[in-house]
Each structure stands twice: as structure tokens, then as C-alpha cells.
Design a protein around this motif. Structure first.
Motif, PDB file in Angstrom:
ATOM      1  N   ASN A  98       1.930   7.063  -6.865  1.00 51.98           N
ATOM      2  CA  ASN A  98       0.970   8.098  -7.034  1.00 51.98           C
ATOM      3  C   ASN A  98       1.492   9.331  -6.881  1.00 51.98           C
ATOM      4  OD1 ASN A  98      -0.914   6.225  -7.889  1.00 51.98           O
ATOM      5  ND2 ASN A  98      -1.918   6.065  -5.613  1.00 51.98           N
ATOM      6  N   ALA A  99       2.481   9.538  -5.947  1.00 50.93           N
ATOM      7  CA  ALA A  99       2.872  10.828  -5.426  1.00 50.93           C
ATOM      8  C   ALA A  99       3.900  11.235  -6.542  1.00 50.93           C
ATOM      9  CB  ALA A  99       3.639  10.723  -4.071  1.00 50.93           C
ATOM     10  N   ILE A 100       4.644  10.103  -6.939  1.00 51.75           N
ATOM     11  CA  ILE A 100       5.639  10.653  -8.281  1.00 51.75           C
ATOM     12  C   ILE A 100       4.806  10.904  -9.161  1.00 51.75           C
ATOM     13  CG2 ILE A 100       7.228   9.617  -9.559  1.00 51.75           C
ATOM     14  CD1 ILE A 100       8.456   8.138  -7.045  1.00 51.75           C
ATOM     15  N   LEU A 160       1.824  12.199  -9.582  1.00 54.44           N
ATOM     16  CA  LEU A 160       1.080  13.282  -9.355  1.00 54.44           C
ATOM     17  C   LEU A 160       2.312  14.602  -9.740  1.00 54.44           C
ATOM     18  CD1 LEU A 160      -1.660  14.666  -8.581  1.00 54.44           C
ATOM     19  CD2 LEU A 160      -0.146  16.047  -7.137  1.00 54.44           C
ATOM     20  N   PRO A 208      -7.384   7.418  -6.157  1.00 54.81           N
ATOM     21  CA  PRO A 208      -7.372   6.202  -5.231  1.00 54.81           C
ATOM     22  C   PRO A 208      -8.422   5.903  -4.324  1.00 54.81           C
ATOM     23  CG  PRO A 208      -5.289   7.797  -4.666  1.00 54.81           C
ATOM     24  CD  PRO A 208      -6.257   8.240  -6.034  1.00 54.81           C
ATOM     25  N   LYS A 265       1.119   4.151  -2.772  1.00 53.32           N
ATOM     26  CA  LYS A 265       0.787   5.862  -2.521  1.00 53.32           C
ATOM     27  C   LYS A 265       1.935   6.519  -3.199  1.00 53.32           C
ATOM     28  CE  LYS A 265      -1.820   5.399   1.792  1.00 53.32           C
ATOM     29  NZ  LYS A 265      -2.634   6.462   2.330  1.00 53.32           N
ATOM     30  N   ARG A 266       3.284   5.855  -3.014  1.00 56.64           N
ATOM     31  CA  ARG A 266       4.386   6.845  -3.257  1.00 56.64           C
ATOM     32  C   ARG A 266       4.340   6.840  -4.918  1.00 56.64           C
ATOM     33  NH1 ARG A 266       8.696   5.597   1.188  1.00 56.64           N
ATOM     34  NH2 ARG A 266       7.731   6.696   2.682  1.00 56.64           N
ATOM     35  N   GLU A 321       0.953  -1.204   0.182  1.00 54.59           N
ATOM     36  CA  GLU A 321      -0.044  -0.156   0.020  1.00 54.59           C
ATOM     37  C   GLU A 321       0.734   1.166   0.144  1.00 54.59           C
ATOM     38  OE1 GLU A 321      -3.359   0.069   2.795  1.00 54.59           O
ATOM     39  OE2 GLU A 321      -3.889   1.908   1.945  1.00 54.59           O
ATOM     40  N   ALA A 338      -1.913  18.912 -12.268  1.00 51.88           N
ATOM     41  CA  ALA A 338      -2.272  18.673 -10.879  1.00 51.88           C
ATOM     42  C   ALA A 338      -3.247  20.060 -10.663  1.00 51.88           C
ATOM     43  CB  ALA A 338      -1.284  18.851  -9.899  1.00 51.88           C
ATOM     44  N   LYS A 364     -16.428  16.219 -10.085  1.00 47.16           N
ATOM     45  CA  LYS A 364     -16.005  16.678  -8.952  1.00 47.16           C
ATOM     46  C   LYS A 364     -15.112  15.784  -8.136  1.00 47.16           C
ATOM     47  CE  LYS A 364     -19.088  20.378  -8.127  1.00 47.16           C
ATOM     48  NZ  LYS A 364     -18.157  21.436  -8.785  1.00 47.16           N
ATOM     49  N   LEU A 365     -14.533  14.653  -8.906  1.00 45.43           N
ATOM     50  CA  LEU A 365     -13.700  13.739  -8.393  1.00 45.43           C
ATOM     51  C   LEU A 365     -12.168  14.105  -8.758  1.00 45.43           C
ATOM     52  CD1 LEU A 365     -15.666  10.562  -9.156  1.00 45.43           C
ATOM     53  CD2 LEU A 365     -15.622  11.363  -6.933  1.00 45.43           C
ATOM     54  N   SER A 366     -11.777  14.419  -7.442  1.00 45.73           N
ATOM     55  CA  SER A 366     -10.135  14.711  -7.544  1.00 45.73           C
ATOM     56  C   SER A 366      -9.573  14.321  -6.354  1.00 45.73           C
ATOM     57  CB  SER A 366      -9.809  15.986  -8.004  1.00 45.73           C
ATOM     58  OG  SER A 366      -9.416  17.006  -7.111  1.00 45.73           O
ATOM     59  N   ILE A 367      -8.147  14.371  -6.391  1.00 44.56           N
ATOM     60  CA  ILE A 367      -7.614  14.111  -4.927  1.00 44.56           C
ATOM     61  C   ILE A 367      -7.639  15.336  -4.120  1.00 44.56           C
ATOM     62  CG2 ILE A 367      -6.087  12.254  -5.797  1.00 44.56           C
ATOM     63  CD1 ILE A 367      -3.798  14.198  -5.806  1.00 44.56           C
ATOM     64  N   PHE A 368      -7.772  16.582  -4.590  1.00 48.77           N
ATOM     65  CA  PHE A 368      -7.920  17.610  -3.837  1.00 48.77           C
ATOM     66  C   PHE A 368      -9.399  18.200  -3.207  1.00 48.77           C
ATOM     67  CE2 PHE A 368      -4.068  18.070  -6.648  1.00 48.77           C
ATOM     68  CZ  PHE A 368      -2.990  17.839  -5.638  1.00 48.77           C
TER      69      PHE A 368
END
Lengths: 304, 304, 304, 304
Positions: free
Chosen positions: A231-233, A235, A267, A228-229, A224, A247, A300-304
């Protein structure tokens, strides 16, 4: 409750006749010959439901999208010093990508720029018995589809004209950050980029990043934390010097390729792929960027 | 009337036991094995008189000194667009030499940095029937000495480890500023650098630059104007990022090589060569720089 | 159900006696004199619940954290051409921050690097009647606390020694990307950075970014879309050249300041602030970074 | 025997009606208002003979030409660590001049770029009792002409709009390489640049560099070695990013100013000045460059 089929149909209708579709990559004939009118979208929810429209079932050259998959393959295999050979920072300007390598002593900024992906390729060439076959089998198993394959003509054209990649690989070698032969690493790299998938296969391939590391068949391929990492890269680094823009406008981790494909994900919710071969000046699919902007605006679906 | 023999003897005596001699280039075994105690000086006046001391008659690997000779060979042969493929400005910082290439779209700053010399090599490969042989014969005729030759072991070692040059050549190729195959150009380039000469042969080789374009045998090989321009390029670009320092401390056009050789000249007066294999941090012969500083201080002979 | 109080207590206990606390900023006496042992955490859930430990109720100099608040203030007021004066891309390397400005003709990479924040400050100086007072009142109303104030001694010290900011402002002015007097813009900027808040006030100040644009008092200060975009900018640009690292290790939008404060948030879930004055080599609070890494590891709450 | 008067008359006739005269500097009104048709040449031999044509007796703003004179004034006064505060290497690219300062920790590349001249100005402000007056008197004595003066309107306009110089001075200050107040150093610098001289006065002012350090009145103002070194710096750094081009095409040490003046010299032989206000894209007088190229072509007099 969002009517996803309606959302992607609307987007497809809005954009499919767009005149400003960008420019199809033309540096090798195999990419130049792709019909610029191709336009497909595929959406896969964590629930297993899928939605598709347009040319979602045609094969496209995944190109740089493969960099996320080599990273996913290497992470569980590799000792901790991976992050001493490649950093995780956005690269900023691509116009002097080799200069960054020089200023930073041969440590690529992140694994999604070419130089960083070459370091990852080098590691896989060291770790795997039959690097190309093993990676292909990995992708096939991730997607659960044994028909996925390299396009050898694409790989060969890249080999004949990929001078920038030869330059980057030799510079890495000069800094001691490439362990294998330049030609072996590049042969692997040109093949990973020459894999072909459909939009449907792409949403399967990236399912694990949205699903805590578990692929469609629910095998845990990465932890997991690794998911996540990655995904961070994606983004911060997934869209060349348009990473901030993506972004800002879309707000999802994702990765584009010069073949005109983009895969993105939220995610716990979904993976989505778009394909349109015309590229904007930053090298990302022009309609693909617009389609994803519209998708996150409408849902309206985003990580932010 | 200057007693030149006394001057160079004095310099040789002052420096020959110097402990701080710099570091011998070690990136290939053929250079690493050179005895750091070698130290020779050769001076040739326009009158024909010569003065020599120390190891002036041993062969050294001329390396980058060859870049001036390829430039001299190409100038009379080449159409005017040469200066559209390579500029004549000092490059400033070598630490990001490839970044400059990128920022300036593949046009090297000058013909004496590696990238610029690769463009000159590319032009010669295009123009010559048997590039390596023809260039070797050119050098032999300039020096009037048919025994001058390549050191094939040096050329081969460079070929096996010259990743930075492979990177530069591929980057030039990516920008369309290399017409021939990368490997062909590099094969030529590694051979030109692998020529061996003595200090005495070097002062003959550079005689034409001090003598209005006429070589020792008084054949006009380049025009007076071409000789002046090559001198200008040597003065502003001949010593990597120490070009300003050399102009400031020595005040002569010249060129150094990683084999520890330096050749310099005062137009209408003399050519001088010094050899000591140990290099300073900027890559120039440490004793060679000091010897030439001392020479122009003692004789007050400089272009300024 | 997560026991948040227990989580932050655990983190506080683990780290509070850490010897490697980084280096307190010392370029002005007012910051240098802060006790390096200060260490506070404050967490605010969207539900209204709060959890706190350590020095959460002491005032700290918010410094660069203020850049997010000026951006939030300007967005609803400013015509669309804001994004022509400042970009939204990560800046990559801070070591040559002015060179990026030069290479990109005076358009700062993003509003969270100093040059970008100066452009935002310039816009506010143009739009506001009493810029400093109006901004202070804005912050007071966002936090619902009229006691928040500038530390005039800090602002004055910055004015006397902020040569880098003078350099950046003058360079922006040279490119025509600063409309007001350099001194007026810098006076505003030094004041915005000199605001003091407690950890508790900081989680209030950033509440709107986690809450669809609505502040603690549920007033809509920015649109939902603007909140998302500010979050995207924080994630990609909020931690100087450690933005990628923070996204990779923590996975939350956030912003740090040289006073040792960090505020981060998970949309729809919480805002969190940490304060420890010692900075790591990248200029971010050393314990603050560790505390937030630990927080997202323990709670598994991140945007990825 | 060269007929110098005939040579400069020929050059003047060839060029005086040239349409492509470049663009007069327009960033301050005092320079923008200069008549672009001005065109003067003055030649002064070491023998004392002088030759002149055109507008050789009108005053021009010497601007950057003053940097050579401050360097000449400081050299005999200053302890040896001068060269630790400013280097002697060509700067290469001016388009990112501040970035070079950053990459090299506040040490300007050479004393003839703005940043380097600001360091020299800073040293003079430290050493002189009345910096502006003392420097003006120095120039008057070098030229043996008490009527030389500042144009205060020019100095004032530079003060109001010289943002790039404010940026450079503040950046130097941030690196600790400026000892005095930024405003004091810039006030001195703007005045040194605002000195006005005629072409005739300029060939007097630079006489010492061609004459072993002795000025027209045969006073030794700098040592022979210092004169040679200043010549070396002019040759490698005197023409911004056209230094190599000037060495290549003209082959004389020299210095240009944005007022359209150029002074050049051949050691032991002559000093020559040309004035035409229109500048080429590199910021050097367009006709001035052509006139000097023609002069060294016709006379075959150059250092190479």
C-alpha cells in the motif's frame, strides 16, 4: 451511514457525458479500438457488500495494474535481497526514466515503474516453473475466477512494438540486474500486462491489500506487514509522475493502467475500481481520476 | 626538417616499457585475449612517405574508429536531412548517454557516440543493397587492400552481450529514429566495429580526411567541405568525454576505439595511428593518448 | 488497549545506548555542539492524553519541520494560484535538486524541499506585515505557548554559510518565481528554521493535522481538506529521498529536520515526535527513524 | 592571393540588410538599447595588415569574450592545480548548467561557461592586488590602448539582475570551489564582462592566440603551448551548446558574447571579429555566425 450506491450513481451521472475524456492509448490496435465511452465503477466493502454502476462487468486490459499483483506474488517467495535489486522511492520524472536507471546503476526506483516491474518479472521467471501459467493461476486464485485470461493479441502487439520496454530490459541486463534472457522476461511481462479483468474482478484482486493480506476467500496470501508495504508503494509510486497529485487529491493507495483502469483502496474499509479508457497527459484515466476525487470528497474516506 | 622516424622511435622507446598501460577491454573474450604489450605507431605524410615502429603491422579490432568511415560513406549518398536525425554537438557525459537521448527526443548528440553511429548504420542499411558487404568493399577500396575483413567471432560476441547497444537501438526505435529492424541495424553495426586493420591500414583509411577528401589513390571520395566537417566532428566528439582533453593536450582531429587503436591527423600534413590495447578510465588507449601528446609536443604540429 | 507508556519506554530502552547514532549536523557551530546523546519521545493522543520519555522537554532546532507550519499558515490566506508556483510531486533525488528546478523552469517539486519552502516563504513575506514576528506569533498560538522563540545565533550562522539556499533563491528569482528580495526571503527562511521547540511542543504544533484542522485549543486553523492535503504532502515528500522508505517502513505522514527532530501523526489518533541529533546519510535522524519504525511495528498503527 | 577587403565587403553587402537578425539581448537596459543595425567586421593578418568594414570602430560590450582574456591572464600566474578546479570538457547542454555543477561536485566543465569563468575570476581576485584595475590594465596593455574601459552602468545592471550568476557563485561556494566572498567575485566578474571594445581592438586582443603567445607588440604574454590550449578550449567550448555547430560550419577557435560580438582566429594567419547585436536562440550573434561561415567558405581558411 453512507449510501454508497447513491454516491457512485451520482459520480457516474456527473461524469458519464463529460466531453473531455482524455485520449485512448493508441500505440497498439487492440487498445486503440476500445470504445472511449466505456465507464464503469465497482466498490467492494470489507463487509462483503458490493456496489456497481456502468460498465463494471466488461473486460479491460489491466496493463500496469498487474505490477501490483506480481509484486504481491513475489514477496512471500523471495529472499530478503529483493530490495537490493529494486528500491521503494518515488521516481519523480518519467520523461527520463532510463536516465534514472543509468544514474543509479541499474537499480530501478520502485517496482511500479516499468524497469522495476521488469526486475520483478525477472525474479518470477527465475522462481516459477511455468512463469506465465503460474502467474495466471495465481491471479485466478486471488480473484477466485478461473475464467480470467491473457489477451494474446495484446501481448503479441506489445511484443512487436514495445521498444521502450526492450530498451529498459537491455539496460537492466547491461547492469547485471536481469538474470534471464531479455526475451523471456519481456514475454512474461507483456503477458502479465495483457491480462483482462472486469471492474468487479479488480476489486476482488486488490481485496487482500485492504484486508491485512487476506484475499476474498480469506486465505492469507501475504502478511499484514507486506500488505501495508505494498500500500505504501502504491501511494508513493502508483501513478507515474502524478503520484503526489493522486495522494493530494484522492488520498488512497492505488494503481492505474494504460488500459484506463484504476484500482484504489482504503485499508480495513473498501477496494474500488474505475474504468474509462481515455487517459490524461500523465497516462492515467482522466474520468477515473475525477471519479475517485469525487468519491473521497463525498465520503470523506481517505487515509489522511 | 623534422626527423619523423627518430621522433616515433623516441616515443616508442619512452613508452614501450611503461607499467601503467591501462586495462584491456574484457567484455568479450576476443578483446580480452589481446596481448597488452602490443604497441605500434604508423605515420603517413601527405607526400607519401611513411614511418613506422613497433607492432604497426598487426591486425587490431578497429571498433569505434569505424564510425568515422560509415559517416564518410554516408555523407555523399545521403540527402540533406541527415543532420535532422543526428546532431553535431559534443555529448559531454557518457555516464548517462541514454538520458541525453531521452532529453533530446531521440536525436543523438553526434554521429560518433554509439546512438549516433546506430542512426548512421540505419541509414546505410536503408541505402545499401548488401549493407555489410558493401561497407566492407568501401573500406577495402579506401585502403586499397582487398584483404581487410570482419572478425566474425568479434561480431558474434558483441551480438551476444551488447545489451547497451540493444538498449540504445530500441530507444531510437521508440522515438522513430531507426527505420529498419533493430536486429538488422545491430548486425550491421556489430560487423562494422569488428573490422580488423593494421596501423598502416588505418593511416591509409583516414588519408582522405587530411587530403581534401582524396584517398591514397587520389580518388575524391568526399568533398573538401565534407572532409573538413568530419574533422570538426572528430575534434569535438571523437574521444567520448575526453574530447576536450584530447583537443587540449594533443590538438588533432582523431578517433579512438575500444580495441586500443587511435587514428589522428593534421590536415594537409599527415595521418598517424597508434595501437596499444590498454585503456584509460575514459575508454581511450592509455599509451596511445600519451604517444600522441608526445608527438605533437615534439613536432609542434597541431591544428592550434 | 495499547499501553503507550510501556511502548515508548521499550523503544527508548532498546535504542538509547545504540552506538550507531549517525552524525550530528556540523555545518554551523550551533548545531555541531548539540550532545549526540539527547534522545526524547513525546506522544499525544487525540483524547488529550500524553506520554513522554527521555529528553522530551529539551529545546531542539526544528529546522525543516518549520516548512509544514509555513505551509499551514499560508494555505488559508493564499489565492488558488499557490499550486502554480509550487507542485506537489515527490522530488526523487536531492543530489541534483537545483537541476530539477532548471528542468522544470523554476517550479519547485513540492513545498517541503528547500526551493519549495523558499517560495512559500516568499509568499508569506508578501502577505504579512511583519513576517518574522507574525509567523512566530502564529506558531506560539498554534502551540499555545508564548515562550517559543527563534535562536538568533542559529539564524545568523545559516545566513553566513547557507550558500545552497542562496543559490536556490537566486535561481528561483532568475525564473521569476520569487517576488521579494532574495535577502528578505532568506532572512525569513533562516528564522523559520531557527525556531526552537521541545518534543512536547512539536506534538502540539502538529495536532491540527491529525485533528481535522483543529489545533489543541480546538480552533479551526485550516480546513479538514487542507489538513488532509498537508498530510498527503508530508507522506510523499517529508523525508527528502527517503520519503518512500519512510512510507514503506513507518507508514505515517511526517517531517524531519536537520536538527534531529521528527514529527509524525496518524489522523484521528495521535501525533508523535522523536528527537535524536545524529543523522543518517539521507539527513534524517537515525534513531528517530528507528524509533518510529518500532512504534508502528509494535502498535500496528499506520495509515496503511 | 586572397583579396581580403573584397571578401569582407562581399559578406557585409550580402548580410547587412538581412531581416532575420536575431534578438538583441534585453535583460538589462544598456544592452537592450543597442541599435540592431550595427554590423562591423575587422580582420587582422599576422603580417600586420588589417581590413575592416561597417561598424568596426564602434564600442561593443564584450561580455563573455572577456572569459578568454581572464584565462590568458591567469595561466602564466597560476600553479598547476588550476585544472583541478575547472575542467576542459565541452559542457553540452546549457539548459541545465547548474545541474552539471551538481552532478560533478562543483567542478565546472570548462572555463568558458559562466561557472568556470567565475572560478577563474575567483583565482584572479585572490592573486591580484587590485583585481578590477589590474585586469583592466592587462587588457589595455594587450591591446596597447589605454582608453579601454569598463561601462559601469552595464556592470551595475548585471549586479542588480544577474540572479543566475549569483546562483552559480553560491553553488560553487557551497562546494568549496570559490575562495573569496561571493560578492567580491561577482563584482569582478560583472566588470570584466562590462569592458567595451571595438572590433579593431578585439582583433588586437586575440592576436596572441594566433601568434604563438605574442601580442601585437610582440611581447610574449603566454607560452606557445598555453596559446594552443586556449585555442583548443575556444574550439570545443566557445559557443555554448553551439560549439560543435561552429566547429562544423566555421572551423575556427573563437568566442562569442551576448553583446553580439564574436572573435575567431586561425593560428599563424589571422584574427577576425564580427559584431551584430541580434542573437540566435543559442545566444550567439546571428549575423556574426553567418559572416564567419561565409568567410571560411570563401577563403577556405580553417583549422580543418
Amino acid at each position: 451511514m453512507i449510501d454508497y450506491q447513491n454516491v457512485i450513481n451520482t459520480i457516474h451521472n456527473d461524469l458519464k457525458d463529460e466531453v473531455a475524456r482524455g485520449v485512448v492509448a493508441s500505440y497498439i490496435p487492440e487498445l486503440a479500438d476500445i470504445d472511449a465511452n466505456n465507464f464503469g465503477i465497482h466498490l467492494r466493502l470489507m463487509t462483503g457488500e458490493t456496489f456497481a454502476t456502468g460498465d463494471w462487468n466488461k473486460k479491460l486490459s489491466i496493463q500496469s495494474i498487474s505490477k501490483v499483483l506480481t509484486l504481491a506474488m513475489v514477496l512471500p517467495m523471495y529472499p530478503e535481497n529483493l530490495w537490493q535489486r529494486v528500491d521503494v522511492e518515488p521516481s519523480g520524472n518519467p520523461f527520463n526514466h532510463l536516465s534514472l536507471l543509468e544514474l543509479e546503476n541499474g537499480i530501478p526506483r520502485n517496482p511500479l515503474i516499468n524497469a522495476g516491474a521488469l526486475v520483478i518479472a525477472d525474479i518470477l521467471v527465475s522462481l516459477l516453473d511455468n512463469p506465465k501459467e503460474d502467474f495466471l493461476n495465481y491471479v485466478r486464485s486471488v480473484v477466485d475466477d478461473p475464467t480470467i485470461n491473457f489477451n494474446e493479441a495484446v501481448a503479441n502487439s506489445e511484443r512487436l512494438t514495445g521498444y521502450n520496454n526492450y530498451a529498459a530490459a537491455n539496460l537492466l541486463k547491461a547492469y547485471g540486474n536481469l538474470k534471464n534472457d531479455v526475451d523471456d522476461v519481456l514475454d512474461f511481462y507483456f503477458h502479465q500486462c495483457a491480462i483482462e479483468m472486469t471492474c468487479e474482478q479488480l476489486t476482488k484482486a486488490f481485496f487482500m491489500f485492504a484486508n491485512h493480506g487476506n484475499c476474498c476467500q480469506q486465505n492469507k496470501l501475504i502478511s499484514e506487514s507486506q500488505a501495508k508495504r505494498i500500500n505504501a508503494i502504491m501511494l508513493t509510486c502508483g501513478f507515474y509522475d502524478e503520484a503526489g497529485e493522486f495522494a493530494f487529491e484522492v488520498g488512497l493507495p492505488g494503481k492505474s493502467g494504460v488500459g484506463g483502469g484504476i484500482v484504489a483502496l482504503l485499508p480495513n474499509h473498501f477496494t474500488i475500481s474505475v474504468w474509462s479508457p481515455g487517459l490524461n497527459p500523465q497516462g492515467n484515466s482522466m474520468l477515473g481520476m475525477k471519479a475517485l476525487e469525487q468519491f473521497t470528497s463525498m465520503t470523506k474516506l481517505s487515509i489522511f
